[in-house]
Motif scaffolding. Sequence first.
Motif, mmCIF file in Angstrom:
data_model
loop_
_atom_site.group_PDB
_atom_site.id
_atom_site.type_symbol
_atom_site.label_atom_id
_atom_site.label_comp_id
_atom_site.label_asym_id
_atom_site.label_seq_id
_atom_site.Cartn_x
_atom_site.Cartn_y
_atom_site.Cartn_z
ATOM 1 N N PHE A 110 0.838 -1.202 0.000
ATOM 2 C CA PHE A 110 0.000 0.000 0.000
ATOM 3 C C PHE A 110 0.875 1.255 0.000
ATOM 4 C CE2 PHE A 110 -2.853 3.252 1.592
ATOM 5 C CZ PHE A 110 -3.929 3.033 0.765
ATOM 6 N N LEU A 125 -5.518 0.236 -6.716
ATOM 7 C CA LEU A 125 -6.219 0.095 -5.433
ATOM 8 C C LEU A 125 -7.117 -1.123 -5.420
ATOM 9 C CD1 LEU A 125 -7.336 3.655 -4.327
ATOM 10 C CD2 LEU A 125 -5.934 2.063 -3.066
ATOM 11 N N VAL A 126 -7.799 -1.363 -6.554
ATOM 12 C CA VAL A 126 -8.693 -2.521 -6.625
ATOM 13 C C VAL A 126 -7.891 -3.800 -6.414
ATOM 14 C CG1 VAL A 126 -10.101 -3.892 -8.201
ATOM 15 C CG2 VAL A 126 -10.410 -1.438 -8.093
ATOM 16 N N ALA A 174 -6.931 -4.192 -2.881
ATOM 17 C CA ALA A 174 -8.077 -4.605 -2.055
ATOM 18 C C ALA A 174 -8.313 -6.102 -2.186
ATOM 19 C CB ALA A 174 -9.331 -3.828 -2.475
ATOM 20 N N TYR A 175 -8.270 -6.630 -3.421
ATOM 21 C CA TYR A 175 -8.465 -8.068 -3.616
ATOM 22 C C TYR A 175 -7.396 -8.861 -2.880
ATOM 23 C CZ TYR A 175 -11.979 -7.407 -7.230
ATOM 24 O OH TYR A 175 -13.112 -7.082 -7.908
ATOM 25 N N TYR A 227 -5.589 -7.966 -0.341
ATOM 26 C CA TYR A 227 -5.756 -7.899 1.106
ATOM 27 C C TYR A 227 -6.902 -8.792 1.554
ATOM 28 C CZ TYR A 227 -6.310 -6.127 5.793
ATOM 29 O OH TYR A 227 -6.397 -6.043 7.143
ATOM 30 N N GLY A 228 -7.975 -8.794 0.776
ATOM 31 C CA GLY A 228 -9.118 -9.630 1.137
ATOM 32 C C GLY A 228 -8.750 -11.106 1.157
ATOM 33 N N MET A 229 -7.862 -11.511 0.238
ATOM 34 C CA MET A 229 -7.519 -12.928 0.163
ATOM 35 C C MET A 229 -6.439 -13.326 1.155
ATOM 36 S SD MET A 229 -7.543 -14.105 -3.736
ATOM 37 C CE MET A 229 -7.909 -12.650 -4.628
ATOM 38 N N LEU A 269 -0.330 -6.696 3.955
ATOM 39 C CA LEU A 269 0.121 -5.741 2.951
ATOM 40 C C LEU A 269 1.638 -5.724 2.835
ATOM 41 C CD1 LEU A 269 -2.261 -2.801 3.813
ATOM 42 C CD2 LEU A 269 -2.325 -4.183 1.766
ATOM 43 N N PHE A 308 -19.117 1.274 -10.548
ATOM 44 C CA PHE A 308 -18.100 1.120 -11.585
ATOM 45 C C PHE A 308 -18.710 1.299 -12.966
ATOM 46 C CE2 PHE A 308 -14.521 -0.569 -9.112
ATOM 47 C CZ PHE A 308 -13.490 -0.075 -9.874
ATOM 48 N N VAL A 340 -14.142 2.259 -5.654
ATOM 49 C CA VAL A 340 -12.923 1.615 -5.165
ATOM 50 C C VAL A 340 -12.878 1.663 -3.642
ATOM 51 C CG1 VAL A 340 -10.428 1.800 -5.097
ATOM 52 C CG2 VAL A 340 -11.610 2.018 -7.251
ATOM 53 N N LEU A 344 -15.080 -0.838 -2.227
ATOM 54 C CA LEU A 344 -14.525 -2.173 -2.451
ATOM 55 C C LEU A 344 -13.496 -2.512 -1.383
ATOM 56 C CD1 LEU A 344 -14.364 -4.602 -4.423
ATOM 57 C CD2 LEU A 344 -12.370 -3.513 -5.368
ATOM 58 N N ILE A 345 -12.608 -1.541 -1.080
ATOM 59 C CA ILE A 345 -11.593 -1.796 -0.050
ATOM 60 C C ILE A 345 -12.273 -2.128 1.271
ATOM 61 C CG2 ILE A 345 -9.699 -0.788 1.271
ATOM 62 C CD1 ILE A 345 -9.086 0.968 -1.055
ATOM 63 N N MET A 361 -13.807 -5.615 1.137
ATOM 64 C CA MET A 361 -12.846 -6.710 1.112
ATOM 65 C C MET A 361 -12.281 -6.992 2.499
ATOM 66 S SD MET A 361 -12.876 -7.970 -1.788
ATOM 67 C CE MET A 361 -11.520 -9.111 -1.856
ATOM 68 N N GLY A 362 -12.261 -5.968 3.365
ATOM 69 C CA GLY A 362 -11.771 -6.185 4.726
ATOM 70 C C GLY A 362 -12.779 -6.907 5.603
ATOM 71 N N LEU A 394 -7.640 -1.969 9.581
ATOM 72 C CA LEU A 394 -6.706 -1.571 8.529
ATOM 73 C C LEU A 394 -7.393 -1.022 7.277
ATOM 74 C CD1 LEU A 394 -3.675 -1.483 8.387
ATOM 75 C CD2 LEU A 394 -3.729 -3.604 7.113
ATOM 76 N N LEU A 402 -6.533 2.456 5.226
ATOM 77 C CA LEU A 402 -6.225 2.519 3.796
ATOM 78 C C LEU A 402 -7.184 3.466 3.095
ATOM 79 C CD1 LEU A 402 -5.683 -1.233 2.889
ATOM 80 C CD2 LEU A 402 -4.074 0.380 3.839
#
Lengths: 496, 112
Positions: free
Chosen positions: A130, A174-175, A178-179, A181-183, A187, B13, B39, B42-43, B46-47, B68, B72
Amino acid sequence: MNNLVVLPIIIPLITGLVLAIFNRQIRLHRLLSLLATLSISVVAILLMNQVAIDGPQILQLGNWEAPFGISLVADMLSAILVLTTGIVVSCCLLYAFASIGRERELKYFYPLVLFLLTGVNGSFLTGDIFNLFVCFEVMLVASYVLISLGGTKLQLRESFKYILVNLISSFLFLVSIAYLYGMLGSLNMAHLSARVAEAGQVGLLIPVSILFLIVFSIKAGLLLFYWLPGSYSAPPAVIGAIFAALLTKVGAYAIIRIFSLIFYHDPQITHSLIGILAGISMLLGAIGAVAYWDIKRILTYNVIISIGLILAGFASFNQIGLTGSVYYIVHDMLVKALIFLAGGTVIYVTGTSKIREISGLIQLHPQLGWMFFIGTLSLAGIPPLSGFVGKVLITGGTFQADYFWLGGIGLLTSLMALYSLMKIFMNCFWGNTELTPEMEKGSTRGLLFPIGILAALTFLLGLGAEGIYQYVELAAKGLLDPGIYIGAVLGSNPIP
Amino acid sequence: METLMSILVGLLFAIGTYLILSKRILRIILGTSIIGYAVNLLILTMGGLKTGAPPILGQEALSFTDPLPQALLLTAIVINFATTALILVLSYRAYQELGTDDMEELRGKEDE
């Protein structure tokens, strides 16, 4: 822990902030900005020696332990690139002193270059994905302003497109973060690498890695370079030189870092894709360089060829190819700055960039002509200049990895690059001298010295390849064995 | 809840992409800022949305929410804000200087 690692980031940042306060003291601006870039080079040399002896140098910011805080990591690749950046920007600043003009100097030209440098060095040194995004943005925002600084019609038109393309690619960046981090839930790049190794690079991680590749390809100009020729030829020569030498290389560095540290498990998919992209962009760049009759266009298309070549070496992913890639990045940063500054001087003197309207400059400016010639030969890879070593290693690497077509394209496009630059040289410097000294639009006073330094450096890099080789080889070893990087960052901490 | 957010992100989007594909500069800028919001959401999604107690020392809970993504997000919002401001000023200046806000008329390779 080594506090030296943070200096290449905070020296230009603090100097830039101080200069922004004293905005009418141009002499102070010149002195301090040059001092800042030179001291970055010194710090980078110190770092290189420490890395050669003790392995990668780490700084955990705020003393937060590795996977939780932001780590700054200087391994050999980062240290070499920071050193080259420092040298190239110093030369470009020397050139700017004589050419950029008082109006742009008063509009914060030097602080902006220093902020750009902050972002570039930050991208090279950060160990957090990040934070990589943030450093990219610092660099890009400075470049947005630099590209539109002065506000000519051409600049305004091109800078809008440049900003738009980069804005979209930042969102995609960023997208993908995000993916990821989600998986994986982390970071820190070393930690991510360990987790990908644990979980296996399968399933959704492959599309995410491709998304990263798309993002960095836009920034590096790898295949997705449609924005590059227009926007790099809009600003004055020195800004174009800084962009061509640094910005695309940061994108290439990001590709190399991500795909050697995190997504290195499935080279069949990712690395062969990088190879295909590199091959296509070399071919398209070469076609563009051959087709145009305009100095700026030819030079910007040459940027695309060299990005392709750097990543061709990386795609082969063996010791020889990676060594070649690292060596070629260093070479290319120096020579691109050289050739952009020399080409810019031709435009500055004659007032046009169309090579059919220029002839016989060698009579009036012999030094400029010969330095442009050196740059041409070095870019084409004629020994003993620096391009030769890089090209030999990259070609050897691609052949060893059985990518014969890729090595072939590399050699073919080198020839086309040589032709395109010789076209400039023959048209501009040979023939009847139509220009008289009185008709010149500007003088070359003070412009030749920085170009001379860069020309001398490309000689040195070629002749002294033996001495530099050990450092470059160490950088390539670090790329092939991510364990060194991970071990240095996470230390003896058990990976949570 | 996550499913609903995902659909919303996709919708934003789509709207942003549609706006970016139009010709007027202002609509393009609005499109980029809508994609920016997509976006950000989305962040956040996803968290994981609200999976436990707030992550504060002294709280006694079995699970805590991950702080976190919000950190971000703040960074991303600030950067997005700055670039949007810059591009708005730049486009206004370009409109004054070039006399048009139609991207069709801003194309071309010839220098003036």
